[in-house]
Design a protein around this motif. Structure first.
Motif, short mmCIF file in Angstrom:
data_model
loop_
_atom_site.label_atom_id
_atom_site.label_comp_id
_atom_site.label_asym_id
_atom_site.label_seq_id
_atom_site.Cartn_x
_atom_site.Cartn_y
_atom_site.Cartn_z
N ASN A 1 -24.74 25.43 9.32
CA ASN A 1 -26.02 25.26 9.99
C ASN A 1 -25.92 25.67 11.46
O ASN A 1 -26.85 26.27 12.01
N TYR B 1 -36.83 24.37 1.10
CA TYR B 1 -35.94 23.75 2.09
C TYR B 1 -35.46 24.76 3.13
O TYR B 1 -35.44 24.47 4.34
N ALA C 1 -33.18 15.68 10.14
CA ALA C 1 -33.38 16.22 8.79
C ALA C 1 -32.38 15.62 7.81
O ALA C 1 -32.74 15.17 6.71
N SER D 1 -37.28 17.46 1.55
CA SER D 1 -36.83 18.48 0.59
C SER D 1 -35.36 18.27 0.23
O SER D 1 -34.96 18.50 -0.92
N LEU E 1 -38.24 25.44 5.57
CA LEU E 1 -38.48 24.31 6.48
C LEU E 1 -37.35 24.19 7.50
O LEU E 1 -37.59 23.91 8.68
N LEU E 2 -36.12 24.40 7.05
CA LEU E 2 -34.99 24.33 7.97
C LEU E 2 -35.07 25.44 9.02
O LEU E 2 -34.81 25.21 10.22
N THR F 1 -38.08 18.70 6.13
CA THR F 1 -36.80 19.21 5.64
C THR F 1 -36.00 18.10 4.97
O THR F 1 -35.41 18.29 3.91
N SER G 1 -37.61 24.43 11.52
CA SER G 1 -37.07 23.35 12.37
C SER G 1 -36.21 23.91 13.48
O SER G 1 -36.31 23.50 14.65
N ALA H 1 -38.55 18.72 10.75
CA ALA H 1 -37.27 18.11 10.39
C ALA H 1 -37.45 17.05 9.31
O ALA H 1 -36.65 16.94 8.37
#
Length: 277
Positions: A18, A70, A90, A150, A73-74, A147, A77, A144
Motif C-alpha cells: 500500500n 475495494y 480503512a 469493502s 475506493l482505496l 474502503t 482514499s 476510507a
C-alpha cells in the motif's frame, strides 16, 4: 501461534505494498502495475493449481466484484488523504464488522478475552487514524470508511469461500487470475498511454515488488482463514497498520506523535488477547 505470526507478517506485507502504491507519481497506474504482476504470476500456474471446488464459486465470484470495488475506493482514499490517516482508518474499521458478521451469520464465537482483543485492536487503530497530522478532508474519511466496509465484505466472502474450495492455493490463484486483469483493464481505460509512461523505472520495479507482496500477503490470510476464526484473523492482519504508521513517518514525513505510539501499544495488547486462547 504459527498462524498468528504468519498473519502478522501478512499485515506487514500489506502495509508495504500500500505504501508503494501511495508513494507513486500516479496512484492508479501503480495499482495497475501491482495487478499486472499478479496477473503474470497467476495465469501461467493456474492450469497446475486446479480449480476450487464448486461450493466456493458463488463466494469467489462475489469476492472478485468486491475486490474491484475495494481497489477503486482505496485509490480514491489515497488521492484524498494522508497515508497515516487513511490506511489505519480503512484497515481498522474492518475487523469489528467481520467479528459481528461472523458471529451473527456463521455462529463463530469469540471468548471474552478475544472479543476484548478485537475491540482493543479496532480502538487503537482508530486513534492511529485520527491522531495523525495533515489533512482532515471529510471525503477522505468517508472513502476510507467505505474502503473498510469493502474489506470486511471480501474478508467474510473469502473466509467462507476458501473453506469451501478444497484448498487455499486454487482459491487464491483463481481470485488473483481474474481480479487482477480486470483492475489492469480498468486503469488502462482510465489512463490510456499513460499506463506505460506515468511511472519511471524505479516506480515500475517497486510496483512489481508490490504485486508479489500483495499476493503473498493475502495468500497467507486465506490459508489462515482455514485454520482460525474470521474475526481473529481479520484483527491480527490489521496489525500491519503499526508498520503503516512507521512507513508514514519515515518515508512520507508524516508526524508519529505520542498518541499514535500509545495507540500502537494498545493494538499490541489486543494482539496478545486475541492469540492467548
Amino acid at each position: 501461534m504459527t498462524v498468528a505470526l504468519a498473519v502478522i507478517l501478512a499485515g506487514v506485507l500489506h502495509a508495504t505494498w500500500n505504501a508503494i502504491a501511495k508513494g507513486a507519481a500516479d496512484h492508479a497506474v501503480s495499482f495497475a502495475v501491482i495487478a499486472l504482476t499478479q496477473t503474470l504470476l497467476t495465469l501461467p500456474v493456474l492450469p497446475f493449481t486446479g480449480l476450487p471446488d464448486a461450493g466456493a464459486w458463488p463466494w469467489l465470484t462475489a469476492s472478485i466484484v468486491v475486490h474491484v470495488v475495494y481497489m477503486g475506493l482505496l485509490l480514491k482514499s489515497y488521492e484524498l488523504g494522508d497515508f497515516s490517516q487513511v490506511y489505519p482508518l480503512a484497515r481498522g474499521s474492518a475487523p469489528l464488522v467481520v467479528a459481528l458478521v461472523a458471529a451473527t451469520l456463521f455462529g463463530e464465537r469469540l471468548s471474552w478475552p478475544q472479543f476484548a482483543g478485537v475491540a482493543a485492536v479496532c480502538g487503537g487503530l482508530g486513534v492511529l487514524a485520527f491522531a495523525a497530522g495533515g489533512r482532515r478532508d471529510p471525503r477522505a474519511i468517508a472513502a476510507a470508511l467505505l474502503t473498510g466496509a469493502s474489506i470486511a465484505a471480501y474478508t467474510v466472502l473469502d473466509g467462507v469461500g476458501v473453506r469451501e474450495a478444497g484448498g487455499a492455493l486454487p482459491y487464491t490463484t483463481l481470485l488473483f487470475a481474474v481480479q487482477a486483469p480486470i483492475t489492469v483493464a480498468i486503469v488502462a481505460a482510465m489512463r490510456g498511454r499513460r499506463l506505460v509512461t506515468a511511472l519511471d523505472r524505479r516506480q515500475w520495479l517497486l510496483g512489481l515488488g508490490g504485486g508479489v507482496f500483495a499476493m503473498a500477503g493475502y495468500g497467507i490470510v486465506l490459508w489462515a482463514q482455514t485454520r482460525g476464526t474470521l474475526a481473529s484473523v481479520a484483527a491480527l492482519r490489521e496489525t500491519g497498520v503499526i508498520s503503516g504508521a512507521v512507513i508514514g513517518a519515515v518515508f512520507f514525513s508524516e508526524r508519529l506523535g505520542a498518541r499514535r505510539v500509545a495507540a500502537a501499544c494498545v493494538v499490541a495488547a489486543g494482539v496478545v488477547l486475541i492469540t492467548a486462547h
